[in-house]
Design an enzyme around this catalytic site. Structure first.
Site, PDB file in Angstrom:
ATOM      1  N   ASP A   1     -10.378   2.239   1.516  1.00 58.11           N
ATOM      2  CA  ASP A   1     -10.627   1.755   2.870  1.00 58.11           C
ATOM      3  C   ASP A   1     -11.308   2.831   3.719  1.00 58.11           C
ATOM      4  O   ASP A   1     -12.178   2.533   4.540  1.00 58.11           O
ATOM      5  CB  ASP A   1      -9.311   1.354   3.556  1.00 58.11           C
ATOM      6  CG  ASP A   1      -8.753   0.034   3.051  1.00 58.11           C
ATOM      7  OD1 ASP A   1      -9.552  -0.818   2.615  1.00 58.11           O
ATOM      8  OD2 ASP A   1      -7.521  -0.140   3.096  1.00 58.11           O
TER       9      ASP A   1
ATOM     10  N   GLY B   1     -15.341  -7.045   9.600  1.00 58.01           N
ATOM     11  CA  GLY B   1     -14.398  -6.854   8.519  1.00 58.01           C
ATOM     12  C   GLY B   1     -14.976  -7.114   7.143  1.00 58.01           C
ATOM     13  O   GLY B   1     -14.554  -6.484   6.166  1.00 58.01           O
TER      14      GLY B   1
ATOM     15  N   LYS C   1       0.808  -1.218   0.000  1.00 54.58           N
ATOM     16  CA  LYS C   1       0.000   0.000   0.000  1.00 54.58           C
ATOM     17  C   LYS C   1       0.846   1.275   0.000  1.00 54.58           C
ATOM     18  O   LYS C   1       0.419   2.299  -0.527  1.00 54.58           O
ATOM     19  CB  LYS C   1      -0.969   0.000   1.186  1.00 54.58           C
ATOM     20  CG  LYS C   1      -2.061  -1.054   1.066  1.00 54.58           C
ATOM     21  CD  LYS C   1      -3.059  -0.958   2.219  1.00 54.58           C
ATOM     22  CE  LYS C   1      -4.155  -1.996   2.076  1.00 54.58           C
ATOM     23  NZ  LYS C   1      -5.171  -1.880   3.156  1.00 54.58           N
TER      24      LYS C   1
ATOM     25  N   TYR D   1     -12.205 -10.324   9.339  1.00 54.37           N
ATOM     26  CA  TYR D   1     -13.338 -11.095   8.819  1.00 54.37           C
ATOM     27  C   TYR D   1     -13.088 -12.601   8.868  1.00 54.37           C
ATOM     28  O   TYR D   1     -14.004 -13.386   8.606  1.00 54.37           O
ATOM     29  CB  TYR D   1     -13.701 -10.660   7.398  1.00 54.37           C
ATOM     30  CG  TYR D   1     -12.641 -10.876   6.338  1.00 54.37           C
ATOM     31  CD1 TYR D   1     -12.511 -12.106   5.695  1.00 54.37           C
ATOM     32  CD2 TYR D   1     -11.796  -9.843   5.945  1.00 54.37           C
ATOM     33  CE1 TYR D   1     -11.555 -12.303   4.704  1.00 54.37           C
ATOM     34  CE2 TYR D   1     -10.843 -10.026   4.960  1.00 54.37           C
ATOM     35  CZ  TYR D   1     -10.729 -11.256   4.347  1.00 54.37           C
ATOM     36  OH  TYR D   1      -9.778 -11.451   3.369  1.00 54.37           O
TER      37      TYR D   1
ATOM     38  N   GLY E   1      -4.949  -0.483  18.479  1.00 54.61           N
ATOM     39  CA  GLY E   1      -3.912  -0.757  17.502  1.00 54.61           C
ATOM     40  C   GLY E   1      -3.366   0.510  16.880  1.00 54.61           C
ATOM     41  O   GLY E   1      -3.938   1.597  17.022  1.00 54.61           O
TER      42      GLY E   1
END
Length: 278
Positions: A108, A241, A71, A220, A131
């Site tokens: 996203d 997710g 990314k 997910y 996180g």
């Protein structure tokens, strides 16, 4: 976007990549939209192999989805990057235009916002993020659009703490950084976004209070996570997710094909079936 009616190609790149549900979602969209001349595959590509892959792209290619670890690595290979992607230094979508340009975006972030809004979360007064990785920075960007007040992030290291403070300043988010040892305190927030790898939040499940707010757990698989299951048991709302994956893929399909709206329901159904078959 392209008007070319010949064979059109798209794919997801990353390493590892065999777990990716992106082909299932995009192919479902193509089928629903009648795009029989479109194909979507997956390729295991790491950072070292990315320039060579880009060098081999021809005019049949319409777009690429990117996952870890690409990314950020893709940015120097692009002709333009959207403001959304530049804000978090992460591109998960590349559109190859008719004039040969390679344009990067990050779906996203709007995907997170859309997934929350689908569940009725339009505005919150505060939020917490568990996180501090790449997904956490996207979460902060999404929260900058829906959170009116402070965001507390729970991290494991001073380096991560400094990084999250930097993201907060860049994105205009009122951010407080707290130690991971105090992560259970996050559950008092009306919205909690869990961005950590599988298993990381399992130990926190027992600390979920009665009648919690909304949990957005970006995983997910496996699903539900221990945290998501405990959240549901105690009466809280959960966004998963797969919701994020489907919504960000909707934006990708629309950008790559030029067709809108993408078939959200068909894509979600295909994703659910694929996960159930694993």
């Amino acid at each position: 976007m392209t008007s070319n009616e010949g064979p059109r190609r798209a794919a997801v790149l990353g390493s590892p990549i065999t777990h990716s549900l992106s082909p299932v979602l995009h192919r479902a969209a193509y089928a629903e939209l009648g795009l029989a001349h479109w194909s979507y595959n997956r390729f295991d590509v790491d950072e070292a192999g990315l320039p060579g892959f880009f060098a081999d792209l021809d005019a049949s290619w319409a777009g690429l989805s990117l996952t870890m670890p690409l990314k950020r690595a893709v940015i120097p290979l692009l002709d333009a990057v959207s403001g959304t992607a530049a804000a978090v230094e992460a591109v998960n979508t590349v559109v190859l235009t008719e004039d040969g340009r390679r344009v990067g975006d990050n779906t996203d972030i709007p995907g997170m916002v859309a997934a929350l809004r689908e569940r009725g979360v339009d505005k919150v007064e505060s939020a917490a993020v568990l996180g501090a990785g790449a997904t956490a920075s996207s979460a902060l960007a999404a929260l900058s659009q829906i959170c009116a007040g402070p965001v507390t992030t729970y991290v494991r290291s001073r380096a991560r703490a400094d990084e999250m403070r930097g993201w907060g300043e860049r994105l205009g988010v009122d951010i407080t950084v707290a130690d991971w040892a105090d992560a259970a305190e996050a559950f008092a927030a009306p919205l909690v976004v869990a961005t950590t790898p599988a298993g990381t939040t399992d130990a926190l499940a027992a600390a979920v209070p009665d009648a919690p707010g909304t949990l957005f757990d970006v995983l997910y698989e496996p699903w539900p996570t221990a945290l998501a299951a405990a959240w549901t048991d105690r009466g809280g709302a959960v966004v998963g997710g797969l919701d994020l994956l489907v919504h960000q893929a909707v934006f990708q399909v629309e950008q790559m094909t030029g067709r809108s709206p993408a078939p959200l329901a068909a894509m979600r159904t295909a994703g659910e079936a694929a996960l159930a078959a694993r």
